[in-house]
Structure formats: C-alpha cells, structure tokens
Scaffold this active site. Structure first.
Site, short mmCIF file in Angstrom:
data_model
loop_
_atom_site.label_atom_id
_atom_site.label_comp_id
_atom_site.label_asym_id
_atom_site.label_seq_id
_atom_site.Cartn_x
_atom_site.Cartn_y
_atom_site.Cartn_z
N SER A 1 0.82 -1.22 0.00
CA SER A 1 0.00 0.00 0.00
C SER A 1 0.86 1.27 0.00
CB SER A 1 -0.88 0.01 1.25
OG SER A 1 -0.02 -0.10 2.39
N GLN B 1 18.95 1.91 -5.50
CA GLN B 1 18.90 0.59 -6.13
C GLN B 1 19.96 0.36 -7.20
OE1 GLN B 1 14.60 0.04 -7.03
NE2 GLN B 1 14.84 -1.79 -5.78
N LYS C 1 18.43 2.75 0.42
CA LYS C 1 19.45 2.32 -0.54
C LYS C 1 19.12 2.83 -1.94
CE LYS C 1 21.42 -1.09 2.15
NZ LYS C 1 22.79 -1.58 2.25
N LYS D 1 9.84 -3.82 -7.46
CA LYS D 1 11.02 -3.39 -8.21
C LYS D 1 12.23 -4.22 -7.79
CE LYS D 1 8.72 0.48 -9.36
NZ LYS D 1 8.06 0.57 -10.67
N LYS E 1 17.65 -1.47 -15.52
CA LYS E 1 17.61 -0.08 -16.00
C LYS E 1 18.14 0.88 -14.93
CE LYS E 1 13.73 1.08 -13.55
NZ LYS E 1 12.74 2.06 -13.18
#
Lengths: 358, 358
Positions: free
Chosen positions: A11, A300, A298, A122, A206
């Site tokens: 959420s 990514q 962090k 992700k 990416k």
C-alpha cells in the site's frame, strides 16, 4: 468460472496507485471481478497520531504515500494480512522487496490452489550468487503462477491519470489477458508479452543504466553522451537477459514499455540518475548521498550494479558487459567516471576502431 | 591504392564540427588521407564586414556557425565549389537539404569515376510522392557510391569533444570502414552498419516523434507519457522503414546511435520538441512559432510529418502508423493533442483493450 477475488499486498505509493486502477476496473467489470470490497494490506503505522488504515478507510486518501489522490470507495485498507488475502484468487504483490520474504512466510498455507499472482515489486533478489526474479520466488514458495508488471510508470503520474503505458509478462496467455483486464484503462495502456523474466529484469537493470546517465549529467557532457550510455545500457540489458535467462526475448527490451520506455523515464528523471549526478558534482560517496538524499534508503542502481558485477565475476563474463562493469567500478572502486567512454568501444558491431590515445 | 583526397561540401555548425574531426584524423593517418589541406566549401557571406572564408582561414574559427571552436590548421575554407572538389576522391555532403539540388547540378561532370560520398544531411526529400533519401539522390545524380552518417550528435557537443556516438550506413563494407577511419575518435565513436536507408530515415523520422514528445511536455503529462510516445514512435519508425525501404534493418532502429539514441536526444532537447511544447502551451500556430522561435526557418518534424502523411495516404496505409498520423493531425488539422493516447491502443502486440470512455 467464478469471479476473481482480488487481494492487494502492499500500500505504498505504487501500491495505492495500482489499487485505485484495479478497484475502478473491477467495478466496471463485475462479471469478472468481485468489486464490493477490494482489500489492500497496509503495514500499519501512525500518521499524525492516527492509524494509516483508519485514515485510508475514512478519508479514502493514503496520506502518507499518495496524499493527493482519492481512492475509490471499494478499496478497503487492513493491517491484517490474513484478512486481506482471505478467499483471494488473485494476488497483487506491490511492496518493498525487503518485505517480500517475510510476507511470503506469513502467506504460506493461506493461498488457495489455482490462485494467481502478479508482482509489481522493483528489483531482483540475490540468493547464493544467483539472481532471482521475484515472480519465480513467489511461484516456488507459494505454488501459484506469477506474472510481472513493469513499465515507464512513475506512480504519481499514473495515479493522476496522466497517460502511461506498462508491460505485463505472463507465462500463460490467459493469465496475461486477465491481468490486462484488471489494469488497462484509457490512460494506462497495458501490453502483454510472454516474458516474465525479461519484464522483471528490465525493471532492475535499468537502474544501473540510470546511474550511468546520471554520471554523464554530473560531468556536464550533454545529451549525446547520455544517449550513448542509454543505448549501450539497453543493449547490455538485453544481452544479459538473453544470456542468463533463456526464456527472455529481445523484443521486450527494444519494443516494450518495461524496456526502452522505462529506461528513458529513469534516465530523464528518477533518483538513480539524480544521486549519480550528485556523486560526480559533489565528490561525496554514495553512502553519504544515500543518507543525505534518500533518508538512508538504498539507491537501487548501485546495489544492483554490485549484484550484477558479482554474478558476472563468478562466471568470468565481465568482458561481455563493459558498461555495467564501468558503472560498478565508478560507483564502488573509485574509477574515474570520465573513463567510461573507454569501455564502450565497438558495441554492438564490434567493428575496429582506429588506434589513438584518450 | 592512392591516398584519399577529401572535399567537405558544407560549412555550417555540423559541417564545421565534422571538418575538425576529419582534418585531425587525416593528419593522424597520412598513409590513408591527403592531410595537408582539407578543402571546406563555404557558402560565402559577410560577417561583421568580412568574408566568412577569410575569417575561417585567418582565425581558424567559423565565427558564424561554430564560434567557440578552433579548427585545425589544415582546414581550408573556400567559396569556390569547383576548387573545393578538385581531384577529390571522397566527398562529405553536410549542407542544408534545400541547397543539395543546386550543389549537385554544379558538381555534375566534376566528380571522378570511383569517387565515394557520404551524406550527413538531415531529413529526406520528396519527389513525385516518393520519399527519397539523399544518399540515393547523390548516387543517382553523381554516379558515386554514397554512405550516410547519422546519430545522437548535437554539433556543439561533438565539436567540444564531449563523448558521442554515431552510425554510418554503408552499401559496401570497405566504404564503411574507410569512413569510420576518417571520423572515429575516442570521444566520437562510430558504428558501421549495412543500412544506408535505415540510417538516413532515422534522422528524418525521429523529428516527427520529437514533436509528439514536445506535445506531452506542453500538456505537462510527465515522463511516463513522453516515454510512451517515444516508444511508439520508435516502433513506427522501424515499421515504416521495413515496409517501404526493403534493405533497412530493425537493428538500426533499436540498437544504433542513429536510431534509439538520436531519438532520445531529440526528445530530451532539440528544436522540434521545444516548438511543439510551445505550440501546446501558447496555442499559437506552427507558422507563427517558426517565425518567432526559428527566425522563419522550417521546423523539420512537422513538415516531415506532412510528407509522411501524404506518402501513407497515397498508399492507403495511414492505419498502420497511428502515432505519425496523430502528430500530423495535431500539427496541421487542429486535432486536440490530448486525444493522442486514443490513437495508441494495442501497439505492438495488438492485444485487446477493455472498452471504456476517455
């Protein structure tokens, strides 16, 4: 076939945006989805002295993660995971990746046979030197078929009903079509492709490239240089997946929103690009920048760069991915970002370059 | 084989930038190229009361078109086309497309058999309803083999030796390799591909897409929407070339600087994007904006959109290119740019979208 019963597991910003779409689409298609009450599992926290679940259920607004958007009346926030997934036939996983393992443990034994999942999480996981996509983890641990959704999807823009596209990778076409019916709208267009691995890996890899694009911005080298990094990055993303994930397809990278389009948004905006730009301009370490710019979260891209570096090193395949390696070395080993072009000779045609000194 | 004798036909911003590279590379490779004096044909004009050729030859600076960059000593500016091309074996065409026809007429009979050309001219020609790439025009009219160079190459960035990549499309590999030797440096990386048509068309068609990207910026729809337009645009660019130019290759679009990378630079910066943004924000016509923003120059993207529209209409193939058509209609026929997403259903997988109203 009965109607599908939805459970939204997560959420946050993206979870709330996607809950809005799913709840609206369920209401428009009551023959396909139970639409009276769509449970959204919330990791309970206090916001201005009130419980977040209460705020959402009373005001229809997720004040903490998506404050400007009204959620449909049929979204029902609950802090009780067991209640959220009761009788669910379709599971939408949209939570920070670090919470997935624990959530899966709690779900074991509570997922009916024949249920289906989709992950919007992700990144990728790393276990024992292997790169794992979350759809595979979910399938293995919960015994359900799991698709993946990824694309050029900045959550706030999607929630505000600004035009976006996304990609769903499925294993069975009927799963892809069901998820498409749940998510597609006139402003949120959904392509479906038979490539769970490609869609999942695009969303992780990416971020490495976005770090490289940010380096170019930090150097002030302009749009040519940035586009060169993006082009090389897209090719390495594709090559990586085709080499190590047999089922992935080149088209996912070059033609789909999860590939080329998401790469573009991440390299135009996005935190990876931004922090990398600051890294070059300020000379601070990424550790400092994570503290200053991300409140300790962090970044990514640099961690995925390290994961991929370790993965490639273990297989002696670093040579095949000169841009990924260069970004890793600049992020973690003090390599000068100005030397990145040196790594990019002769991709992909491997044609000879004249000898000269940089 | 003798050494190649270079003639640079053109001296604008891009012409001067490429002259710098070619002259430096010729000096580094005297076994391949005559390097003592590289003629650059200049359309003579007065700058602050002096002839531009004199300024260039005395100061080494093209004050009008590339004022911040010193040209190598062996670049020799001349207003005499006949002198510029005397004994030349390789011709670099880098002039505004509207001057090409007249220049070709002047060159007829002055080009030796076995000479080779390369075009860096932006855009495509339209003759009798056919779209012509300039390399073909040069080949046909002058009887020489002609390659094409295009890429994510903002001239000022290339001239300042900021990292860039480019693509050369060749018909004979030996031609491609020769041009690569003349142009490639450590900061200007050159890929060669056997696809003159693809390379040429990329450079023209991307301007249409950049107009579409500018529309999204004008609407304030954000990076998701812009990336969606870019993705659809790249696919239509590729489809257009594969459908109408048999020899072109999909890889040129997805993998090369001339394709995906140049599209990115054009959609991030660039005049097409910028004018299209202003078109939406100000409500002015492109005719007015060409006057105000471009000093009366034509905005390539909207005129190429019209050329492509006419080309497709004559073949009853408009349906295959919904984004190109939408951009044409918004530019020229008063269509509301907000309706562009409606045109973009189900590309490329053509999967069904649920019915709903926008």
């Amino acid at each position: 076939m009965g109607r599908e019963k939805i459970a939204i597991v997560g959420s946050g910003n993206w979870g709330s945006a996607i809950a809005k779409i799913a709840a609206q689409n369920a209401s428009r298609q009551p023959e396909l989805f139970e639409a009276d009450r769509i449970p959204m599992w919330v990791f309970e926290e206090e916001v201005n002295g009130r419980k977040l679940t209460e705020i959402i259920n009373e005001t229809r607004i997720n004040e903490k993660y998506l404050p400007d958007i009204k959620l449909p009346d049929n979204v029902w926030a609950t802090a009780d995971l067991e209640e959220a997934v009761k009788d669910a036939t379709i599971f939408i996983f949209v939570l920070p990746h670090q919470f997935l393992g624990k959530t899966i443990e709690q779900l074991k034994g509570r997922v009916s046979k024949g249920a289906r999942g989709i992950t919007l999480i992700k990144g990728v996981g790393v276990e024992g030197g292997e790169i794992q996509i979350f759809a595979d983890t979910i399938e293995r641990e919960l015994g359900i078929s799991c698709s993946a959704l990824s694309g050029a999807n900045i959550a706030n823009e999607v929630a505000a009903e600004k035009f976006s596209e996304t990609t769903i990778g499925y294993r069975k076409r009927e799963d892809g079509e069901m998820w498409q019916k749940l998510f597609a709208t006139d402003f949120f267009k959904v392509q479906i492709v038979e490539d769970v691995a490609g869609v999942s890996l695009c969303g992780a890899l990416k971020n490495i490239v976005a770090v490289g694009a940010g380096f170019m911005d930090g150097l002030g080298w302009g749009d040519n240089a940035k586009a060169a990094v993006m082009r090389n990055g897209l090719i390495e993303m594709k090559n990586f997946c085709l080499e190590f994930f047999e089922t992935s397809k080149a088209e996912t990278f070059f033609q789909e929103s999860a590939g080329v389009a998401d790469l573009m948004t991440s390299c135009m905006g996005g935190r990876n690009r931004k922090c990398a730009e600051a890294f070059v301009k300020t000379g601070k370490s990424f550790h400092e920048l994570e503290k200053e710019m991300l409140g300790g979260q962090k970044l990514q891209g640099i961690h995925t760069a390290e994961d991929v570096h370790n993965f490639l090193k273990a297989r002696n395949r670093q040579d095949g991915y000169p841009l990924f390696e260069a970004i890793y070395e600049c992020s973690w080993e003090g390599r000068d970002v100005k030397t990145i072009p040196k790594s990019l000779d002769a991709q992909p045609s491997k044609s000879a370059q004249p000898q000269s000194s940089l």
